[in-house]
Design a protein around this motif. Structure first.
Motif, PDB file in Angstrom:
ATOM      1  N   THR A 298       0.801  -1.230   0.000  1.00 34.56           N
ATOM      2  CA  THR A 298       0.000   0.000   0.000  1.00 34.56           C
ATOM      3  C   THR A 298       0.831   1.277   0.000  1.00 34.56           C
ATOM      4  N   ASP A 299       2.157   1.142   0.204  1.00 33.55           N
ATOM      5  CA  ASP A 299       3.038   2.316   0.324  1.00 33.55           C
ATOM      6  C   ASP A 299       2.648   3.197   1.506  1.00 33.55           C
ATOM      7  N   GLU A 300       2.056   2.607   2.537  1.00 34.28           N
ATOM      8  CA  GLU A 300       1.715   3.291   3.782  1.00 34.28           C
ATOM      9  C   GLU A 300       2.152   2.403   4.942  1.00 34.28           C
ATOM     10  N   THR A 301       2.483   3.021   6.078  1.00 40.77           N
ATOM     11  CA  THR A 301       2.942   2.226   7.213  1.00 40.77           C
ATOM     12  C   THR A 301       1.797   1.468   7.882  1.00 40.77           C
ATOM     13  N   TRP A 302       2.036   0.195   8.085  1.00 33.48           N
ATOM     14  CA  TRP A 302       1.166  -0.683   8.853  1.00 33.48           C
ATOM     15  C   TRP A 302       2.010  -1.328   9.943  1.00 33.48           C
ATOM     16  N   PHE A 303       1.469  -1.385  11.145  1.00 36.49           N
ATOM     17  CA  PHE A 303       2.200  -1.950  12.267  1.00 36.49           C
ATOM     18  C   PHE A 303       1.360  -3.017  12.968  1.00 36.49           C
TER      19      PHE A 303
END
Length: 211
Positions: free
Chosen positions: A43-48
């Motif tokens: 997604t090119d977004e941070t997921w934690f």
């Protein structure tokens, strides 16, 4: 390297240091598992992975303060990640730019890239005007006024150079830089746009010349 070759701990987690790609500031330390890392890449977004809630979470999903991925690196032991991002808002849930805003010890003022900080302040002034602000005065006056100031400061740079005065030309180049950054904000030109153009002109050209 494939994700499965990274060294996750006994809980299936790996620490992820999140860094602002523009300023170099460390924004937060979080943890990822294989699934959140894969979603981050996709997604090119941070997921934690939240250790307290035992679930995945997408940074900025509710606040809008997302982090767009620039680069993900791993250390020499492949057991820690450095995630360089472009933040779309504060990283800290308390509204601070970085979660590391409390100083425990400081020997000297840290060396940081001031240009992105000035850009952020100019952008903030445009979005949230402040009475008496010189930056807001320039925006209110518009393009012609900003261009006039750039012309004046360019002349001052030339005079400083002819005078062979280091302090004078340093001051005048700083003035010219500031007014140029205001113009860039007005016309929606980013630092990344300038860096990309310089890269295309110089780095890519050098590569072609070596072929």
């Amino acid at each position: 390297m494939n994700i499965k070759n990274l060294s996750f701990d006994q809980n299936g987690l790996i620490p992820a240091i999140v860094q602002d790609a523009g300023t170099g500031n460390v924004l937060t330390l979080a943890y990822m598992n294989k699934e959140s890392l894969q979603k981050t890449i996709e997604t090119d977004e941070t997921w934690f992975f939240s250790r307290s809630r035992q679930e995945l979470w997408n940074k900025g999903e509710t606040s809008g303060n997302k982090q767009k991925i620039n680069k993900i690196s791993y250390d020499c032991d492949a057991d820690a990640l450095l995630v360089q991002v472009t933040p779309l808002g504060p990283a800290c849930h308390k509204g601070e730019e970085t979660c590391f805003h409390n100083n425990l010890y400081e020997n000297e003022a840290p060396s940081q890239d001031i240009i992105p900080q000035v850009v952020a302040k100019i952008k903030e002034r445009r979005e949230n005007p402040v009475d008496g602000s010189y930056t807001n005065y320039l925006f209110n006056e518009g393009l012609d006024k900003i261009l006039k100031k750039i012309g004046e400061e360019s002349t001052e740079v030339i005079i400083g150079a002819k005078n062979n005065d280091k302090q004078e030309i340093t001051s005048e180049i700083a003035d010219l830089t500031y007014h140029t950054l205001v113009l860039m904000e007005l016309l929606h030109v980013s630092i990344k746009d300038i860096k990309d153009e310089l890269k295309n002109r110089h780095i890519e050209t050098d590569k072609k010349n070596k072929l």
